[in-house]
Design an enzyme around this catalytic site. Structure first.
Site, mmCIF file in Angstrom:
data_model
loop_
_atom_site.group_PDB
_atom_site.id
_atom_site.type_symbol
_atom_site.label_atom_id
_atom_site.label_comp_id
_atom_site.label_asym_id
_atom_site.label_seq_id
_atom_site.Cartn_x
_atom_site.Cartn_y
_atom_site.Cartn_z
ATOM 1 N N ASP A 2 53.835 38.709 33.690
ATOM 2 C CA ASP A 2 52.426 38.935 33.360
ATOM 3 C C ASP A 2 51.926 37.836 32.426
ATOM 4 O O ASP A 2 52.694 37.268 31.667
ATOM 5 C CB ASP A 2 52.282 40.311 32.700
ATOM 6 C CG ASP A 2 50.840 40.764 32.659
ATOM 7 O OD1 ASP A 2 50.027 40.263 33.469
ATOM 8 O OD2 ASP A 2 50.508 41.606 31.810
ATOM 9 N N TRP A 7 46.963 32.857 30.278
ATOM 10 C CA TRP A 7 47.520 31.557 29.860
ATOM 11 C C TRP A 7 46.571 30.435 30.293
ATOM 12 O O TRP A 7 46.289 29.516 29.533
ATOM 13 C CB TRP A 7 48.904 31.371 30.490
ATOM 14 C CG TRP A 7 49.586 30.095 30.113
ATOM 15 C CD1 TRP A 7 50.394 29.880 29.031
ATOM 16 C CD2 TRP A 7 49.526 28.845 30.827
ATOM 17 N NE1 TRP A 7 50.832 28.593 29.023
ATOM 18 C CE2 TRP A 7 50.318 27.927 30.110
ATOM 19 C CE3 TRP A 7 48.887 28.416 31.991
ATOM 20 C CZ2 TRP A 7 50.494 26.602 30.522
ATOM 21 C CZ3 TRP A 7 49.046 27.102 32.405
ATOM 22 C CH2 TRP A 7 49.847 26.209 31.666
ATOM 23 N N ASN A 50 47.281 44.642 43.261
ATOM 24 C CA ASN A 50 46.815 43.246 43.212
ATOM 25 C C ASN A 50 46.002 42.830 44.446
ATOM 26 O O ASN A 50 45.257 41.847 44.402
ATOM 27 C CB ASN A 50 47.994 42.270 43.056
ATOM 28 C CG ASN A 50 48.603 42.251 41.667
ATOM 29 O OD1 ASN A 50 49.788 41.969 41.492
ATOM 30 N ND2 ASN A 50 47.813 42.541 40.644
ATOM 31 N N ARG A 176 53.253 48.555 29.003
ATOM 32 C CA ARG A 176 53.229 49.559 30.081
ATOM 33 C C ARG A 176 54.043 49.070 31.267
ATOM 34 O O ARG A 176 54.342 47.881 31.379
ATOM 35 C CB ARG A 176 51.788 49.868 30.495
ATOM 36 C CG ARG A 176 50.960 48.653 30.851
ATOM 37 C CD ARG A 176 49.568 49.015 31.372
ATOM 38 N NE ARG A 176 48.777 47.812 31.537
ATOM 39 C CZ ARG A 176 47.931 47.330 30.640
ATOM 40 N NH1 ARG A 176 47.731 47.977 29.501
ATOM 41 N NH2 ARG A 176 47.270 46.205 30.857
ATOM 42 N N SER A 178 53.069 49.541 34.525
ATOM 43 C CA SER A 178 52.183 49.106 35.616
ATOM 44 C C SER A 178 52.765 49.338 37.002
ATOM 45 O O SER A 178 52.758 48.443 37.847
ATOM 46 C CB SER A 178 51.800 47.626 35.447
ATOM 47 O OG SER A 178 51.082 47.443 34.261
HETATM 48 C C1 IPE Z 1 50.652 37.262 36.793
HETATM 49 O O1 IPE Z 1 49.826 37.394 35.697
HETATM 50 C C2 IPE Z 1 50.862 38.510 37.591
HETATM 51 C C3 IPE Z 1 50.617 38.354 39.060
HETATM 52 C C4 IPE Z 1 49.874 39.204 39.735
HETATM 53 C C5 IPE Z 1 51.220 37.262 39.788
HETATM 54 P P1 IPE Z 1 48.333 37.952 35.728
HETATM 55 O O2 IPE Z 1 47.583 37.329 36.847
HETATM 56 O O3 IPE Z 1 48.359 39.433 35.699
HETATM 57 O O4 IPE Z 1 47.777 37.384 34.347
HETATM 58 P P2 IPE Z 1 46.794 38.096 33.330
HETATM 59 O O5 IPE Z 1 47.308 39.467 33.047
HETATM 60 O O6 IPE Z 1 45.440 38.108 33.963
HETATM 61 O O7 IPE Z 1 46.854 37.216 32.115
HETATM 62 MG MG MG Z 2 48.206 40.874 34.256
#
Ligand code: IPE
Ligand code: MG
Length: 235
Positions: A2, A7, A50, A176, A178
């Site tokens: 995550d 980042w 996602n 969490r 998730s």
């Molecule tokens: C990577 O981080 C997780 C994936 C779905 C590949 P995120 O895309 O959730 O990054 P944040 O939480 O928005 O920073």
């Molecule tokens: Mg995330």
């Protein structure tokens, strides 16, 4: 894994750049895990939820996944890594699914480490799927209700061939699960690090494993009971 998006956003960059940097962490962590002698590593790469992200982000992630599988195959073969996937992989676009199948097939003799990618994965979805299979077996008379045990359930999870889950590492500070490996997480140790995934590399993995090594896993028992067991089982 995550924190890719945050980042990137912190650097005024598009989220996809964070995912690309995160893919470098995947390469680094998989190699490190293999070097450190881990038996199994499961990466939560893409959740069922996602799919609801913006279309271009989803497609970008699919492309990164494809590139990873294609580019890393020689390394996987060299290091004896066996690649598997868990989740509703039927939902993945054809080009990714094909590449995934090819990689799984090409690496199936690997005996060094099992690398599992959780793709279009959801813990609740996995549990419901197992429950449905059990219900079907019961309704067909192939299983009696009192035969529905933890073991029977376990046999219907995606992870039935994997060793028990010891440690869950979550990067980027969120406290969490998730929807990750909910059934399997029952007695897993949790380590949450503030480091965002794009900055999580070998050193950070080693730190997490050291933390894990200092945990006392009691499985509902007392420390004294565990100590007595240790004496019994020591040579
Ligand atoms: C990577 O981080 C997780 C994936 C779905 C590949 P995120 O895309 O959730 O990054 P944040 O939480 O928005 O920073
Ligand atoms: Mg995330």
């Amino acid at each position: 894994m995550d924190g890719n998006g945050r980042w990137a956003e912190l650097r005024g960059q598009p989220r996809l750049l964070g995912h690309a940097e995160g893919a470098k962490s995947v390469r680094a962590v998989v190699t490190a895990a293999r070097e450190l002698g881990l038996e199994a590593l499961t990466l939560y790469a893409f959740s069922v939820q996602n799919w609801s992200r913006p279309e271009d982000e989803v497609l970008g992630l699919m492309q990164l996944l494809y590139d990873y599988l294609e580019e890393e195959l020689p390394t996987m073969l060299k290091n004896g890594v066996r690649l598997r996937s868990i989740g509703d992989v039927e939902r993945l676009p054809g080009f990714v699914r094909e590449r995934l199948e090819k990689t799984e097939d090409a690496t199936k003799a690997g005996s060094g480490m099992v690398l599992t990618l959780a793709l279009s994965y959801g813990g609740r979805e996995e549990i419901v799927r197992a429950a449905r299979e059990i219900a079907e077996d019961v309704s067909r008379g192939q299983l009696a209700p009192d035969q529905v045990t933890e073991e029977e359930f376990e046999r219907r999870t995606f992870t039935r061939d994997l060793p028990p889950l010891d440690l869950i590492i979550r990067t980027s500070g969120e406290m969490r699960l998730s929807n990750f490996l909910l059934w399997q997480a029952a007695y897993a140790e949790l380590v949450v690090v503030e480091t965002p995934w794009p900055e999580f590399r070998k050193e950070e993995l080693v730190d997490c494993l050291e933390l894990y090594g200092r945990r006392e896993r009691r499985y509902g028992l007392t420390s004294e009971q565990l100590a007595a067991r240790g004496e019994l089982s020591s040579p």
